[in-house]
Design an enzyme around this catalytic site. Structure first.
Site, short mmCIF file in Angstrom:
data_model
loop_
_atom_site.label_atom_id
_atom_site.label_comp_id
_atom_site.label_asym_id
_atom_site.label_seq_id
_atom_site.Cartn_x
_atom_site.Cartn_y
_atom_site.Cartn_z
N ASP A 293 0.89 -1.23 -0.15
CA ASP A 293 -0.02 0.02 -0.03
C ASP A 293 0.74 1.32 0.11
O ASP A 293 2.20 1.03 -0.08
CB ASP A 293 -1.20 -0.09 1.10
CG ASP A 293 -0.11 -0.02 2.63
OD1 ASP A 293 0.98 0.12 2.73
OD2 ASP A 293 -0.90 -0.18 3.49
N CYS A 294 0.29 2.43 0.17
CA CYS A 294 1.10 3.66 0.21
C CYS A 294 2.00 3.80 1.27
O CYS A 294 3.03 4.49 1.23
CB CYS A 294 0.26 4.91 -0.11
SG CYS A 294 -0.75 5.22 1.46
#
Length: 142
Positions: free
Chosen positions: A20-21
Site C-alpha cells: 500500500d502507500c
C-alpha cells in the site's frame, strides 16, 4: 497441525506492487503467496495444478495475520498437507519474514498462517470429483 508430509518452501521478495502507500503488504497478498506455494508443488513436477475439465477451488480458509512485511523484505512460504481425501485436500500454510530489508538483517518471524481446504471440482458441472492419481502422488510427496 501438520502431518507426516514434509514442507515445501517458496521464497518471495516484496515488491512495490505488493504494498500500500505506506509500503506494507496488502492483506490479500498473503493468500496469493500461499496459492503460489501450492501451485509450485505441481510446477516442480512439470505439470499444471489443473486439468482441462477439473481443478482445485478454495472451499474454506481460516487466516491469521500475525505480523507484517514491507517493501524489499524477503518471505518464505511453507505449505504442508494435513489431510488428503478423495475430493479434497487440507493444508496448513505459514509465511515467515526471513530478511528485514530496512535493517538488512536476517530474521525468522512468522507473520501469517492459514488453514485451507481445497475441493477438486469438475469445471462443467461445478460438482466435486475425485482428485486425479497423479495429483494425489504429488500431494503425498510434498
Amino acid at each position: 497441525m501438520p502431518s507426516q508430509n514434509r514442507s515445501l518452501q517458496v521464497r518471495i521478495r516484496v515488491y512495490y506492487e505488493d504494498t500500500d502507500c505506506g509500503g506494507i503488504i496488502y492483506h490479500t497478498n498473503y493468500i496469493k503467496y500461499c496459492e503460489r506455494d501450492r501451485s509450485e508443488r505441481f510446477f516442480n513436477a512439470k505439470i499444471t495444478p489443473h486439468q482441462s475439465t477439473s481443478g482445485f477451488v478454495v472451499r474454506t480458509l481460516q487466516a491469521d495475520f500475525i505480523g507484517s512485511a514491507a517493501l524489499g523484505d524477503m518471505l518464505e512460504v511453507h505449505s504442508q498437507v494435513t489431510k488428503l481425501k478423495n475430493v479434497s485436500v487440507f493444508l496448513h500454510q505459514e509465511i515467515y519474514k526471513t530478511l528485514d530489508h530496512a535493517s538488512q538483517q536476517p530474521c525468522r518471524l512468522k507473520i501469517f498462517q492459514m488453514e485451507v481446504k481445497l475441493g477438486h471440482i469438475n469445471f462443467t458441472t461445478q460438482s466435486p470429483c475425485p482428485i486425479p492419481m497423479q495429483f494425489l502422488e504429488i500431494l503425498r510427496k510434498s
